[in-house]
Structure formats: C-alpha cells, structure tokens
Design an enzyme around this catalytic site. Structure first.
Site, PDB file in Angstrom:
ATOM      1  CB  THR B  98      30.956  21.693  27.943  1.00 51.01           C
ATOM      2  OG1 THR B  98      30.419  21.118  29.138  1.00 51.01           O
ATOM      3  CG2 THR B  98      32.472  21.699  28.027  1.00 51.01           C
ATOM      4  CE  LYS B 179      31.938  19.776  31.783  1.00 53.91           C
ATOM      5  NZ  LYS B 179      30.606  19.458  31.415  1.00 53.91           N
ATOM      6  CE  LYS B 248      30.448  19.760  23.298  1.00 49.87           C
ATOM      7  NZ  LYS B 248      30.508  20.760  24.373  1.00 49.87           N
TER       8      LYS B 248
END
Lengths: 433, 433
Positions: B98, B179, B248
């Site tokens: 990601t 995403k 994150k």
C-alpha cells in the site's frame, strides 16, 4: 449613608478575589465556604467568615453566588437552610458562576415557585481571572429584568472595569449565553497553547523562544500569554486554573450546541482531549500542564543548535498553527453567538479584551460579523494564505508523528471552503438552519 | 508446460501468506526478507529463501514486491544490487504494497529512466488480511497499462478470489488510489471499534455482550468482527496488525487529501489518536489494543448486574455510536473516490465485501453514489434518526466523561447538515471545488 452589607457564597480563586475586593471598598461582606482555610484567609483579609449559608444571607440586601457549577448552586440556593429562604424581602441576588443559560432561567422560575418573586435576580457570569477579580476589574456579562438591573448595577460596577460591564439584552439567561459564546474561544485556546508548545518541543524548540515569538505574532492569544507564565515554570500542581474548570465550561458549550443542532466542532475536539487528561489523573492540575500530553520534558529545558534560519522557520510553523486555530475559533464563537441570538458587536467588544481574546479574533472577527449581519457583499476571500500555512504546519507534524488535534480539525474546516477560500464559506459551515 | 518461477520480496504477515499460497499452487517461489526467522518459515513451507535481492530476481519472469511502505520499496527496487537491475528482460513486476498513488507512478517513471522500460509494471495493492492472503482469496485493486495487465493478470487471479480482482481504469496509480479510498473506511473503522468497546466498558458492559449485539446490528463492520477476535482475548502483543500499519495507510490518505484540498475529517481525527498511541509505546502492538486508551481492564472481565432493559438500552448506545460513525465514514470514502476520479460503483462492489465493509456502507453507500453521480433527485433526507441516536450516545458519554473522538466528529458533520438532514448535505461538506 452607610454601605449596604453583602453576603457571598464560594470563596474559591475567583470568589476570594471578588469578596476581598468588596471588603477593601468598605463593604461589610459575610462569606460562606465549605473549606475552612478559605474562611481563615477571608477573615484575615477583613471579611466576616460564616459556616452557615442561612447566616451568610440573613439581613443581606445583596447576595453574590460564585460557586463552581449549577450543581453546587442549586442546593446552596434552594435547600431549606439555604440562601433563598434566608434572604430579606426585596433582596438582590447575583449568580456569577458560569452556568448553562437554561439553568439561570430555572433559578428565576424556582424563585417564583418558592414564593420569592420579590428577590431581584441577576444572571451575571464573569471573566478575567483571579487577578482582575481581586482588582475589581473583571469583565461581567449580565442579563436581568430592568428592575433587577436597576437594583444591582452598582454592585456589578464595583466588581468590573469601567468599560467591562456588558449588560446583555434578553433578560436572565442572556448573560450566561454571552459567557458561553465567549468560552468557545477560551475552550479552544487553552488547548491550542499546549498543542503549540508541544509541537514546538518536538520540533526541538525551547519554550522561551516560542513564547517570545508568539506574543509578538498573529498567533497571540490572551490565554497563550496568561498560561505561558505557568507553562514556562511547570506550575501545574495545582497552578491557578484546573483542567476540570475549563472542562466544565466546554461541556456547557457542547451540550447546549448539540441540543440546538450547532456543530461546535473545535470545542468538541478540545473536550475529548480534556477527557483524556482526566483519564491520566490530571483533572486537578492546571490546564497549562496539558502540554505534558506532548512532552514529558519541561519545555524550557529543550536545547537546540539549529541555524538561525531553520529555527525561525520552525518558530513560524508554531505561529501558523496557532493563527489557523484561532481564526476558526473566532468563526465558531461568533457563529454560535448568532445561533443563540447574542448581539455580535457586543461579543466582539467584550472578547477582544477578555480571556478569549486573540490577534485573529480581533483582526478577522469584525469582518465575520459584517458578513453574518449581511452588511457586506465582500465574502472575505482571504483564507488562501492561512490554509497554505496551516497545511505546512500539519505536514511537518505528520512527518514527526506529532498529534495536532485542533490543528488538523481547523485545517479540515478551512479546506472544506474549497477554492473559494472565503470567510463566508467558513461561516456557512456553522450556519445551520 | 512448467509453471513460471516467481520472485518475492517481503515475507511479513501478508507477504508470507501470499508467497506460500503460490508455493502451494505449484510455483517455484524465491522469497527475500531481511528477517531470518521468516526465511526459515518460508523454507519450511516449501519456498526457496534468499538473502540477496538480486538473486531473488535473477531469471524470474515474474516478481512481487510486498514490503511495508514506499520507503522500503524504493531501495529494494532501485539500489544497484536491487530487484530491477537483476530482473530479466520483459519481466512482469507487481507492487502489492500500500503506497501513495504518486509513488506508484514514480516507480513507472524510474523504470523508464533506469532504461528498464521493458519491464511490465502493475500497481496492485491488496486487502483482506493474512488469512485470505494465505488462501489466495485476497481483494486486489490493480492499475496498469493494457500490455502489463495482459502479462500479469493470471498472477493477480492466482492470489485473489474470483470476484475480488478489481482492474481499475486509469493505469498505474489507479490501483493505489482505489486502495487509498478503501482504506478511509479501514482507518476510521479500526479506531471506531476500540472507541465502541471502550465506551461500552465505561458503561459497565461486558465485551462479549457488546460483540454479540454489534455483529447482528447496523453497527457491524468487517473490522469490528475481525478485530474483536483479538480484543476479546487481549491478543495485542504483537497480535496480527500493528498500529504502525494502519497509521501508515492513514497517513497516505490524509497527506494526499491535504495536497488535493479534500477535508478527510474523520481520518485526520483517527490519525491523531493513532499518534497518541505511538506516544504510549503501542506502535508495534495490535491495533485492537487501542481499546486500552479507554479501559485498562480487559473488556471481557467487566461485570454488571444491570436489569435486562437497562443493559439493552446501553448496548443500543454502542450500536448507535458505531452506526453514526460508519455512516459518515462511508460518505468520506465515497467522496474522496469522487474527488480523485475512482469509479464509484467499483469502489462499492469492492468495499462491501472487503476489510472496509460495514452495514452502513452497504446500506447507504449505493444511495450516496447515485446522489454524487447526479442520477437521483432525492437528496436522501434520512439522517434525522441517525443524528438523534448518535446525539444520545454522545450525551451519555459526556455524562460519564468518556472521550468519543470519532463519535463527536461524526455527530458534528451530521449536525452541520441542519434541518435538511439529507445525505446530499452530508456529501456537500466533502464536495470541495
């Protein structure tokens, strides 16, 4: 003619200052408190201490209540052995505590139901801190019937600075509403200064450098200047103003706002952080100690050897953080005032020079008011620079994983104005119907 | 015909599952990691371990990168002894980490500048957790040129469930953007479940009762159901998904949002709380352990002897809290998708049955999409009940001084819709221009 005698309930930090000031002015003041050391101090200052509420009220044509909350005021006033039963006919009663306006109204109603409609009641919360209380130079926001105001105005004048007595139109409740919208500024700015010192500490900046920079900048607020005296000395135990005090005022704002459908967004963010401080056991500590959420080290002990240019750039980030937060806090306060029907110019006059004051409130508040009053076709497209600067501060905080509860909250409220970047768009967020 | 050999970098919780699944499917997989115990485990599962990036890539027509972040991916890919230099001509490279979409695009550019335009590159982040990774039933969001997709689609299919491979229009970067907007849901819902369990604990409710109530309610989310397995066992050390991982992803959302002027309001609130968890030293603990911000006691050890009716009323407050938060998280995710140009029906199909799924996303998401696509004149005046219920939950939390970071944030976003109380008004907040 001799000066009238005055009863007083609640000799805390503020109440002690107010009561002893009246003693100094030559009044006979009978003061009640549940805490014996306060009674001893009051006696030493020339007051008459009392351990009985009824006795403190008996034969007193004027009575002042300055307890911490509505929850304390209600039994003090209305218990069988309380103040109201003991007051003489036609007495004047001032409630100076910060309470919900709905509570102030309920006192007026309860007086009537207790058969004491003869009492002249004034809803009169104050602002300015313990120092100004002791000097008799408080800001006072008072609402009452014309008859009650006529009776009690001289006493409000005794306790306030000459230009700091604000008689708010609307009767009982209006004073408390004015105090509430003023406290929107206080609730946000008390947290903002700890957030700023904490962010600065993590940037490696010394607290004294931060202080010197901020007080000369657009990031200035009365709270920043006032609380810094304790922040810079770690004077938190107990300090002068507990976290529970601002939390109580914040709770009045957010619960009232929810009930009228107003999104008190930054106040709600501050309130959750205040709750988290309670969870750490910091409720009785000074609110300036909230900086410990960011830095366990004293902010004055932080050393750096940054080149002057880098240091200046980092200090500017701290200023930009405060500036952005205070800009939005001004919008939140003024919009809530509009929502609950408080006269906006009066709020402006009051707050510019009271505990809620900030450079941004002073500079942008007037323009916000002209927009909200529909007196100005200019929508105030001035937010672009503020957005850019606050965004840079938030970027830097993210890079060093430093929480900015208010900074990110304020930035999102500014971002939702879009490319329009106008004060009108910011105010529109708060203009619920 | 023999199956092609595959190189793999990053044998963490997700990567290990993906790589060993491919081994089970009969592929020869060479796996690189810096952590020897992971290499040992991979070898025991039939894989070929490697301590050299170049060796893991040499002669491999297909290569998968599944490291934790862009910061790890860049040197692994482009260092002299890294993956790209070692890959054979015409190899296919999948980046499944990601990462910001801007980073995925920069990889494509860097490949060209390194003279390796011959490599077929696919931006293909995944979702679904370690279990689905090991089963080869992940959700995958992939963006690439048509030529690269033609080369690598079979490998994406090997790792995903049949209906869970989403080829997102727009080339490299589109997968990462999909995403990202999906992770808006995850970022908010991971905190929401701890906030809910924490609020419940302070109401005196046992965690198991909360679980049983929520999974059958409008407060259900995939994250709630998944994380509860750890919450109810205090399985946080290290658990399965560290706070640093969701932090994150959250950081990718908020920094991207700031840069395009989008107010990712609930994500930003969650991020500040994640930062505060880091400050407590919880970064490596499972994110389900965030409930410890509210309760130091295990939530399953909380006992009460509440009458059935009272208990039911309190459980309903917890459901209402989650329901309100998830409603707004759906609006935040779908609005960001619109803002960055992701096809909304594809997001809906993906997220309903992936880690971001929630009852509210499923129930209200479709309506939000029709409004945002202008296909519906009905503004969705359905928020009234949600506002009322969430307000009641926030009132109760305030009474017990329990912080509700997301609950109050969501409520204010709902309140600003005013008496209109429509989905359109909620979406308008996010529709910046």
């Amino acid at each position: 003619m001799s000066k009238p005698s005055i009863g007083f309930c609640g000799l805390g930090a503020m109440g002690m200052g107010m009561a002893t000031h009246l003693v100094k002015q030559g009044y006979s003041v009978t003061g009640f408190d549940v805490y014996q050391p306060s009674l001893d101090r009051f006696k030493a200052a020339g007051g008459t201490p009392s351990t009985s509420l009824a006795e403190s009220a008996k034969d007193k044509p004027f009575y002042i209540v300055m307890v911490a909350s509505a929850m304390q005021a209600q039994p003090a006033l209305f218990d069988k052995d309380g103040i109201v039963n003991a007051l003489p006919k036609g007495a004047t009663l001032l409630l100076c505590s910060t309470v919900p306006s709905a509570y102030a109204k309920s006192v007026e109603k309860d007086l009537g139901e207790a058969g004491r409609g003869d009492i002249f009641f004034i809803d009169a919360p104050v602002s300015g801190g313990a120092g100004r209380a002791a000097d008799g130079t408080l800001s006072i926001m008072a609402g009452a019937s014309d008859a009650a105001m006529e009776k009690g105005k001289w006493l409000l004048e005794e306790m306030s600075a000459s230009s700091k007595l604000f008689i708010v139109a609307g009767g009982v409740g209006a004073g408390s509403n004015m105090k509430m919208v003023h406290q929107v500024l206080a609730a946000i700015q008390i947290l903002s200064l700890s957030e700023a010192y904490g962010f600065a500490a993590r940037l490696g900046l010394n607290g004294k450098e931060v202080y010197n920079k901020v007080i000369e900048s657009t990031g200035w607020s009365w709270m920043f200047e006032n609380r810094s005296q304790r922040t810079l000395k770690e004077d938190y135990f107990p300090g002068a103003s507990a976290v529970t005090i601002i939390l109580k005022d914040t709770g009045i704002i957010t619960s009232m706002s929810r009930s009228v459908g107003f999104p008190a967004t930054l106040c709600a963010i501050a309130e959750q952080v205040y709750f988290s401080a309670l969870d750490r056991g910091w409720g009785a500590n000074d609110d300036a100690g909230l900086v410990r959420l960011w830095s366990s080290e004293p902010v004055t002990s932080i050393q750096n050897s940054l080149p002057a240019e880098d240091k200046e750039a980092k200090l500017q980030l701290v200023v930009d953080l405060l500036t952005g937060i205070h800009l939005v806090s001004a919008a939140e306060s003024i919009s809530l005032a509009k929502h609950v029907g408080i006269p906006l110019p009066q709020l402006y006059e009051l707050a510019c020079d009271a505990a809620g004051g900030s450079a941004m409130f002073r500079d942008a508040g007037e323009k916000m008011i002209t927009i909200l009053e529909g007196k100005d076709n200019d929508s105030g497209r001035i937010l672009g620079e503020y957005v850019k600067k606050l965004r840079t501060a938030v970027d830097e905080a993210q890079a060093i994983k430093c929480p900015l509860y208010l900074g990110t909250g304020a930035l999102n409220l500014l971002l939702q104005t879009g490319s329009d970047s106008s004060l009108a768009s910011l105010l529109k967020y708060y203009s619920v119907r």
